[in-house]
Design an enzyme around this catalytic site. Structure first.
Site, PDB file in Angstrom:
ATOM      1  N   ASN A 153       0.870  -1.180   0.000  1.00 15.27           N
ATOM      2  CA  ASN A 153       0.000   0.000   0.000  1.00 15.27           C
ATOM      3  C   ASN A 153       0.901   1.222   0.000  1.00 15.27           C
ATOM      4  O   ASN A 153       1.544   1.514   1.003  1.00 15.27           O
ATOM      5  CB  ASN A 153      -0.892  -0.030   1.260  1.00 15.27           C
ATOM      6  CG  ASN A 153      -1.718   1.229   1.414  1.00 15.27           C
ATOM      7  OD1 ASN A 153      -1.803   2.047   0.497  1.00 15.27           O
ATOM      8  ND2 ASN A 153      -2.343   1.385   2.579  1.00 15.27           N
ATOM      9  N   TRP A 154       0.943   1.895  -1.138  1.00 18.34           N
ATOM     10  CA  TRP A 154       1.835   3.059  -1.250  1.00 18.34           C
ATOM     11  C   TRP A 154       1.277   4.271  -0.502  1.00 18.34           C
ATOM     12  O   TRP A 154       1.970   5.269  -0.354  1.00 18.34           O
ATOM     13  CB  TRP A 154       2.048   3.421  -2.722  1.00 18.34           C
ATOM     14  CG  TRP A 154       2.935   2.471  -3.477  1.00 18.34           C
ATOM     15  CD1 TRP A 154       3.427   1.266  -3.039  1.00 18.34           C
ATOM     16  CD2 TRP A 154       3.439   2.639  -4.807  1.00 18.34           C
ATOM     17  NE1 TRP A 154       4.199   0.679  -4.008  1.00 18.34           N
ATOM     18  CE2 TRP A 154       4.218   1.502  -5.111  1.00 18.34           C
ATOM     19  CE3 TRP A 154       3.302   3.630  -5.779  1.00 18.34           C
ATOM     20  CZ2 TRP A 154       4.867   1.334  -6.334  1.00 18.34           C
ATOM     21  CZ3 TRP A 154       3.932   3.465  -7.007  1.00 18.34           C
ATOM     22  CH2 TRP A 154       4.714   2.336  -7.286  1.00 18.34           C
ATOM     23  N   LYS A 155       0.013   4.201  -0.072  1.00 18.18           N
ATOM     24  CA  LYS A 155      -0.641   5.352   0.572  1.00 18.18           C
ATOM     25  C   LYS A 155      -0.479   6.574  -0.352  1.00 18.18           C
ATOM     26  O   LYS A 155      -0.496   6.404  -1.569  1.00 18.18           O
ATOM     27  CB  LYS A 155      -0.095   5.556   1.984  1.00 18.18           C
ATOM     28  CG  LYS A 155      -0.194   4.267   2.808  1.00 18.18           C
ATOM     29  CD  LYS A 155       0.033   4.434   4.273  1.00 18.18           C
ATOM     30  CE  LYS A 155      -0.077   3.063   4.949  1.00 18.18           C
ATOM     31  NZ  LYS A 155       0.033   3.144   6.419  1.00 18.18           N
ATOM     32  N   HIS A 186      -9.232   0.917   5.617  1.00 18.43           N
ATOM     33  CA  HIS A 186      -7.921   1.113   6.245  1.00 18.43           C
ATOM     34  C   HIS A 186      -8.100   2.029   7.460  1.00 18.43           C
ATOM     35  O   HIS A 186      -8.927   2.944   7.447  1.00 18.43           O
ATOM     36  CB  HIS A 186      -6.955   1.731   5.228  1.00 18.43           C
ATOM     37  CG  HIS A 186      -5.545   1.728   5.711  1.00 18.43           C
ATOM     38  ND1 HIS A 186      -5.082   2.650   6.629  1.00 18.43           N
ATOM     39  CD2 HIS A 186      -4.507   0.899   5.452  1.00 18.43           C
ATOM     40  CE1 HIS A 186      -3.812   2.392   6.896  1.00 18.43           C
ATOM     41  NE2 HIS A 186      -3.440   1.333   6.196  1.00 18.43           N
ATOM     42  N   GLU A 229      -6.529   4.470   8.417  1.00 21.77           N
ATOM     43  CA  GLU A 229      -6.411   5.907   8.103  1.00 21.77           C
ATOM     44  C   GLU A 229      -7.724   6.433   7.533  1.00 21.77           C
ATOM     45  O   GLU A 229      -8.101   7.579   7.773  1.00 21.77           O
ATOM     46  CB  GLU A 229      -5.229   6.132   7.146  1.00 21.77           C
ATOM     47  CG  GLU A 229      -3.896   5.901   7.867  1.00 21.77           C
ATOM     48  CD  GLU A 229      -2.777   5.354   7.015  1.00 21.77           C
ATOM     49  OE1 GLU A 229      -2.844   5.402   5.777  1.00 21.77           O
ATOM     50  OE2 GLU A 229      -1.794   4.849   7.617  1.00 21.77           O
ATOM     51  N   GLU A 243      -4.570  -5.124  10.979  1.00 28.28           N
ATOM     52  CA  GLU A 243      -3.515  -4.118  11.133  1.00 28.28           C
ATOM     53  C   GLU A 243      -3.730  -3.387  12.447  1.00 28.28           C
ATOM     54  O   GLU A 243      -4.557  -2.459  12.514  1.00 28.28           O
ATOM     55  CB  GLU A 243      -3.595  -3.097   9.996  1.00 28.28           C
ATOM     56  CG  GLU A 243      -3.452  -3.692   8.621  1.00 28.28           C
ATOM     57  CD  GLU A 243      -3.025  -2.634   7.624  1.00 28.28           C
ATOM     58  OE1 GLU A 243      -1.933  -2.784   7.072  1.00 28.28           O
ATOM     59  OE2 GLU A 243      -3.740  -1.653   7.435  1.00 28.28           O
ATOM     60  N   GLY A 283       3.164   2.218  10.680  1.00 26.68           N
ATOM     61  CA  GLY A 283       4.098   3.325  10.467  1.00 26.68           C
ATOM     62  C   GLY A 283       4.888   3.712  11.699  1.00 26.68           C
ATOM     63  O   GLY A 283       5.522   4.766  11.724  1.00 26.68           O
ATOM     64  N   SER A 331       4.144  -2.202  10.133  1.00 24.62           N
ATOM     65  CA  SER A 331       5.612  -2.208  10.211  1.00 24.62           C
ATOM     66  C   SER A 331       6.223  -3.546   9.790  1.00 24.62           C
ATOM     67  O   SER A 331       7.215  -3.997  10.373  1.00 24.62           O
ATOM     68  CB  SER A 331       6.082  -1.801  11.615  1.00 24.62           C
ATOM     69  OG  SER A 331       5.658  -0.480  11.908  1.00 24.62           O
ATOM     70  N   GLY A 381       3.080  -1.218   4.186  1.00 22.37           N
ATOM     71  CA  GLY A 381       3.027   0.200   3.857  1.00 22.37           C
ATOM     72  C   GLY A 381       4.402   0.705   3.446  1.00 22.37           C
ATOM     73  O   GLY A 381       4.841   0.519   2.312  1.00 22.37           O
ATOM     74  N   GLY A 382       5.098   1.333   4.394  1.00 23.79           N
ATOM     75  CA  GLY A 382       6.375   1.991   4.099  1.00 23.79           C
ATOM     76  C   GLY A 382       7.364   1.124   3.336  1.00 23.79           C
ATOM     77  O   GLY A 382       7.994   1.595   2.372  1.00 23.79           O
TER      78      GLY A 382
HETATM   79  O1  G3H Z   1      -1.521  -0.545   4.686  1.00 25.50           O
HETATM   80  C1  G3H Z   1      -0.457  -0.707   5.270  1.00 25.50           C
HETATM   81  C2  G3H Z   1      -0.348  -0.507   6.688  1.00 25.50           C
HETATM   82  O2  G3H Z   1      -0.949   0.677   7.097  1.00 25.50           O
HETATM   83  C3  G3H Z   1       1.022  -0.730   7.259  1.00 25.50           C
HETATM   84  O3  G3H Z   1       1.852   0.377   7.066  1.00 25.50           O
HETATM   85  O4  G3H Z   1       3.922  -1.002   6.930  1.00 25.50           O
HETATM   86  O5  G3H Z   1       4.036   1.490   7.003  1.00 25.50           O
HETATM   87  O6  G3H Z   1       3.367   0.183   9.025  1.00 25.50           O
HETATM   88  P1  G3H Z   1       3.400   0.251   7.535  1.00 25.50           P
END
Ligand code: G3H
Length: 248
Positions: free
Chosen positions: A9-11, A93, A95, A165, A171, A210, A231-232
């Site tokens: 997920n690139w957000k 999600h 967020e 999650e 994050g 994470s 994510g990141g």
């Molecule tokens: O969609 C992905 C998640 O929000 C995890 O994000 O891997 O940056 O903690 P992260």
């Protein structure tokens, strides 16, 4: 046999350059491994991503409207996502829940719209740190799961993936331990089994929060963890490829 899935997920990150460099490399790796690989870039880059990713990497959206069409400025329908070749959409999600006020009811409507429109919905669920510290993790997570399952038939589950999650792990660099994650995944699977025993066994349950190459293997070794929503680390080709390889 449940599918292993690694999703990125690139957000609200990334660029055409990232799509052009990361996705062709990822596509070569995805041909060699058993796990399904999914990348969800910002919607504006999704067509480009689809074109450069080829057939071995699925491309998804990070959100969709629950509405089919009309005067909904800024929204994107499931049909539009499907039209450009996307196969998946993330729904609910944390967020979207926390920042944009998405309720369980809206999330259930989006999942239904996604499935009816032919996409696979990746339903995201998870508790906050306060909820975990008040021993409400399972109540919150299973409540979020049931709010969606109550609106679906078990036949529709072939187009549903659930991503657990924990909000406190997103994050932050704090990953749930593999035991903590497995405990919640097992509870989700038991909850699914109350609706459909066969469906529960076949549903892919992903862990997110994470995830990186250094912790993915231990998470993937758990009985009820069928992959990750990253994510990141999905923005770094070497790191994401290393995670994908550990999923098999
Ligand atoms: O969609 C992905 C998640 O929000 C995890 O994000 O891997 O940056 O903690 P992260």
């Amino acid at each position: 046999m449940r599918k292993k899935i690694v999703a990125g997920n690139w957000k609200m990150n990334g660029s055409p350059e990232l799509a052009n460099t990361l996705l062709p490399r990822l596509a070569e790796v995805a041909k060699d491994i058993q796990a399904d690989v999914l990348v969800c870039p910002p919607t504006v880059f999704a067509s480009l991503a689809k074109n450069v990713a080829g057939e071995s990497v699925a491309i998804g959206a990070q959100n969709c409207s629950d509405k089919a069409s009309g005067a909904y400025t800024g929204e994107v329908s499931v049909a539009m996502l499907s039209e450009i070749g996307l196969s998946h959409v993330l729904v609910g999600h944390s967020e979207r829940r926390a920042i944009f006020g998405e309720t369980d009811e809206l999330i259930a409507a989006k999942v239904a719209a996604a499935i009816e429109g032919g996409l696979t919905a990746v339903l995201c669920v998870g508790e906050t740190l306060d909820e975990r510290e008040s021993d409400k993790t399972l109540e919150i997570v299973l409540g979020q799961v049931k709010a969606v399952l109550d609106t679906l038939s078990a036949e529709q589950w072939t187009q549903l993936v659930i991503a657990y999650e924990p909000v406190w792990a997103i994050g932050t660099g704090k990953t749930a331990t593999s035991d903590q994650a497995q405990e919640v995944h097992q509870a989700i699977r038991n909850c699914l089994a109350e609706y459909s025993a066969d469906g529960a066994g076949e549903m892919s349950l992903l862990y997110g929060g994470s995830v990186k190459a250094a912790n993915a293997g231990e998470l993937f070794a758990q009985q009820d963890i069928d992959g990750a929503l990253v994510g990141g680390a999905s923005l770094d080709a070497d790191e994401f490829i290393a995670i994908c390889r550990q999923a098999g």
